[in-house]
Design an enzyme around this catalytic site. Structure first.
Site, PDB file in Angstrom:
ATOM      1  N   ASN A  85       0.827  -1.215   0.000  1.00 51.31           N
ATOM      2  CA  ASN A  85       0.000   0.000   0.000  1.00 51.31           C
ATOM      3  C   ASN A  85       0.858   1.261   0.000  1.00 51.31           C
ATOM      4  O   ASN A  85       0.476   2.293  -0.552  1.00 51.31           O
ATOM      5  CB  ASN A  85      -0.940  -0.014   1.210  1.00 51.31           C
ATOM      6  CG  ASN A  85      -2.075  -0.999   1.054  1.00 51.31           C
ATOM      7  OD1 ASN A  85      -2.946  -0.833   0.207  1.00 51.31           O
ATOM      8  ND2 ASN A  85      -2.057  -2.056   1.849  1.00 51.31           N
ATOM      9  N   HIS A 121      -0.218  -9.811  -3.930  1.00 48.63           N
ATOM     10  CA  HIS A 121       0.618 -10.552  -2.980  1.00 48.63           C
ATOM     11  C   HIS A 121       1.042 -11.898  -3.568  1.00 48.63           C
ATOM     12  O   HIS A 121       1.613 -12.728  -2.859  1.00 48.63           O
ATOM     13  CB  HIS A 121      -0.161 -10.818  -1.685  1.00 48.63           C
ATOM     14  CG  HIS A 121      -0.542  -9.576  -0.924  1.00 48.63           C
ATOM     15  ND1 HIS A 121       0.346  -8.560  -0.660  1.00 48.63           N
ATOM     16  CD2 HIS A 121      -1.719  -9.205  -0.359  1.00 48.63           C
ATOM     17  CE1 HIS A 121      -0.264  -7.619   0.035  1.00 48.63           C
ATOM     18  NE2 HIS A 121      -1.512  -7.977   0.222  1.00 48.63           N
ATOM     19  N   ARG A 139      10.248  -7.246   3.232  1.00 47.32           N
ATOM     20  CA  ARG A 139      10.475  -6.741   4.578  1.00 47.32           C
ATOM     21  C   ARG A 139      11.036  -7.877   5.430  1.00 47.32           C
ATOM     22  O   ARG A 139      10.758  -9.052   5.172  1.00 47.32           O
ATOM     23  CB  ARG A 139       9.137  -6.270   5.157  1.00 47.32           C
ATOM     24  CG  ARG A 139       9.207  -5.590   6.511  1.00 47.32           C
ATOM     25  CD  ARG A 139       7.800  -5.215   6.961  1.00 47.32           C
ATOM     26  NE  ARG A 139       7.812  -4.336   8.127  1.00 47.32           N
ATOM     27  CZ  ARG A 139       6.731  -3.858   8.720  1.00 47.32           C
ATOM     28  NH1 ARG A 139       5.533  -4.179   8.239  1.00 47.32           N
ATOM     29  NH2 ARG A 139       6.817  -3.061   9.768  1.00 47.32           N
ATOM     30  N   SER A 164       3.685  -7.598  12.394  1.00 47.38           N
ATOM     31  CA  SER A 164       2.721  -6.704  11.756  1.00 47.38           C
ATOM     32  C   SER A 164       1.477  -7.471  11.309  1.00 47.38           C
ATOM     33  O   SER A 164       0.349  -6.989  11.440  1.00 47.38           O
ATOM     34  CB  SER A 164       3.370  -6.005  10.561  1.00 47.38           C
ATOM     35  OG  SER A 164       2.490  -5.070   9.985  1.00 47.38           O
ATOM     36  N   TYR A 216      12.065  -2.982   2.263  1.00 44.45           N
ATOM     37  CA  TYR A 216      11.262  -2.073   3.091  1.00 44.45           C
ATOM     38  C   TYR A 216      12.148  -1.195   3.976  1.00 44.45           C
ATOM     39  O   TYR A 216      11.951   0.019   4.065  1.00 44.45           O
ATOM     40  CB  TYR A 216      10.326  -2.927   3.945  1.00 44.45           C
ATOM     41  CG  TYR A 216       9.428  -2.195   4.916  1.00 44.45           C
ATOM     42  CD1 TYR A 216       8.107  -1.914   4.580  1.00 44.45           C
ATOM     43  CD2 TYR A 216       9.878  -1.842   6.187  1.00 44.45           C
ATOM     44  CE1 TYR A 216       7.260  -1.286   5.482  1.00 44.45           C
ATOM     45  CE2 TYR A 216       9.042  -1.211   7.091  1.00 44.45           C
ATOM     46  CZ  TYR A 216       7.735  -0.929   6.739  1.00 44.45           C
ATOM     47  OH  TYR A 216       6.916  -0.298   7.638  1.00 44.45           O
ATOM     48  N   THR A 245       6.107   9.949   3.563  1.00 37.00           N
ATOM     49  CA  THR A 245       6.637   9.615   4.881  1.00 37.00           C
ATOM     50  C   THR A 245       5.535   8.938   5.701  1.00 37.00           C
ATOM     51  O   THR A 245       4.344   9.111   5.422  1.00 37.00           O
ATOM     52  CB  THR A 245       7.116  10.863   5.637  1.00 37.00           C
ATOM     53  OG1 THR A 245       5.991  11.724   5.860  1.00 37.00           O
ATOM     54  CG2 THR A 245       8.199  11.601   4.853  1.00 37.00           C
ATOM     55  N   GLN A 264       4.430   9.648   8.587  1.00 30.36           N
ATOM     56  CA  GLN A 264       3.550  10.635   9.191  1.00 30.36           C
ATOM     57  C   GLN A 264       2.545  11.172   8.185  1.00 30.36           C
ATOM     58  O   GLN A 264       1.341  11.263   8.452  1.00 30.36           O
ATOM     59  CB  GLN A 264       4.369  11.804   9.767  1.00 30.36           C
ATOM     60  CG  GLN A 264       3.539  12.811  10.552  1.00 30.36           C
ATOM     61  CD  GLN A 264       2.880  12.200  11.775  1.00 30.36           C
ATOM     62  OE1 GLN A 264       3.566  11.684  12.655  1.00 30.36           O
ATOM     63  NE2 GLN A 264       1.553  12.233  11.835  1.00 30.36           N
ATOM     64  N   LYS A 323       2.851   3.809  11.123  1.00 28.75           N
ATOM     65  CA  LYS A 323       4.071   4.599  11.338  1.00 28.75           C
ATOM     66  C   LYS A 323       5.322   3.748  11.524  1.00 28.75           C
ATOM     67  O   LYS A 323       6.393   4.280  11.750  1.00 28.75           O
ATOM     68  CB  LYS A 323       3.927   5.549  12.535  1.00 28.75           C
ATOM     69  CG  LYS A 323       2.744   6.510  12.433  1.00 28.75           C
ATOM     70  CD  LYS A 323       2.707   7.438  13.619  1.00 28.75           C
ATOM     71  CE  LYS A 323       1.481   8.318  13.573  1.00 28.75           C
ATOM     72  NZ  LYS A 323       1.393   9.216  14.728  1.00 28.75           N
ATOM     73  N   GLY A 324       5.196   2.433  11.449  1.00 27.90           N
ATOM     74  CA  GLY A 324       6.368   1.577  11.534  1.00 27.90           C
ATOM     75  C   GLY A 324       7.024   1.534  12.891  1.00 27.90           C
ATOM     76  O   GLY A 324       8.116   1.045  13.043  1.00 27.90           O
TER      77      GLY A 324
END
Length: 288
Positions: free
Chosen positions: A69, A101, A123, A131, A186, A221, A223, A243-244
């Site tokens: 995404n 995917h 990732r 996650s 990632y 970003t 944020q 936000k990781g």
């Protein structure tokens, strides 16, 4: 863009509505690999075989919870900024953004035949697992796991929706040198977003100005994406874009030593020493 955005949110809401009341077992639709029954069916896979890819299609690939995404956001902004395209399959003007995917072997044959470009995002598997667990147990209407231990066992055995992340990686590693394929990580994207946007743009044949690249990076970003997540992805947006930050806190709290060792061993068997394994920098991001 607004019409396309609304259609995307509508599809997410439909999938969530179908999930309501399902058990974890009900959620799985098997077509060789376990897929989510809310979005996959025999008819869908049959239609997929007949999809006619275009040479200028932009295929974005990742295992779930690995950032596809995020890539959609970046590529959409890249197209809009550089060619003002306004985005439906045959009705969508080129270039189309196709996101999936799926493993390479499950893609429509026309993708490789027409040499559509494929951008694959990976990732590190420990963050991916955390996650994925967080998503299942945080999103309303999606069936939850009773515990992290239950999820971890299913994840390692490839019994979660979309199957094994390691099988996914092994399959794509075979195509890491294909001329129409680019693999990005990632963690690298997060660490140097501006440079990554430039690299992605050039791969797809766009050459934005430095100012345009910086503008796209600023809009992508964590944020910035989180701030407009509800607009772009509806009620589930705030969970899709987290936000990781939580992963690195939960990782240490969830993984017990035996689980760390189990995943380290799995990585070693599947990816140690191969090109994708090296790019993932497992010792940097995954060693406890």
């Amino acid at each position: 863009r607004l019409r396309t955005k609304k259609a995307f949110v509508d599809e997410i809401n439909k999938a969530l509505a179908k999930s309501e009341g399902l058990t974890l077992k009900d959620l799985l639709f098997y077509w060789g690999t376990p897929y989510p029954a809310t979005v996959c069916s025999v008819e869908m896979f049959q239609a997929l075989e007949n999809l006619e890819a275009r040479r200028d299609d932009m295929l974005l690939v990742s295992y779930p919870r690995c950032g596809v995404n995020w890539l959609i956001q970046i590529i959409s902004d890249l197209i809009f900024t550089t060619i003002q395209s306004k985005p439906r399959m045959k009705q969508i003007p080129s270039p189309r953004i196709l996101a999936t995917h799926l493993n390479y072997d499950c893609l429509p044959r026309s993708i490789s035949k027409n040499k559509a470009k494929i951008l694959v995002l990976f990732r590190n598997p420990k963050d991916t697992a955390v996650s994925f667990f967080h998503f299942h147990n945080s999103v309303p209407r999606v069936p939850s796991y009773s515990s992290w231990d239950e999820f971890f066992s299913e994840f390692m055995n490839g019994k979660v929706v979309w199957g094994s992340c390691f099988d996914h990686a092994v399959t794509w590693n075979k195509h890491i040198e294909d001329e129409n394929t680019m693999i990005i990580i990632y963690e690298d994207l997060k660490e140097n977003l501006t440079a990554s946007v430039k690299q992605i743009a050039e791969f797809f044949g766009f050459f934005p100005t430095a100012e345009q690249i910086q503008s796209i990076a600023d809009s992508a970003t964590f944020q910035a994406v989180d701030n407009k997540a509800e607009e772009t992805h509806g009620a589930v947006g705030s969970i899709l874009f987290h936000k990781g930050k939580f992963v690195y806190i939960l990782l240490k709290n969830l993984f017990i030593e035996a689980q760390n060792q189990e995943m380290d061993a799995k990585f070693k068997v599947c990816l140690d020493g191969v090109k994708l394994g090296i790019k993932l920098k497992y010792d940097v991001y995954c060693k406890a």
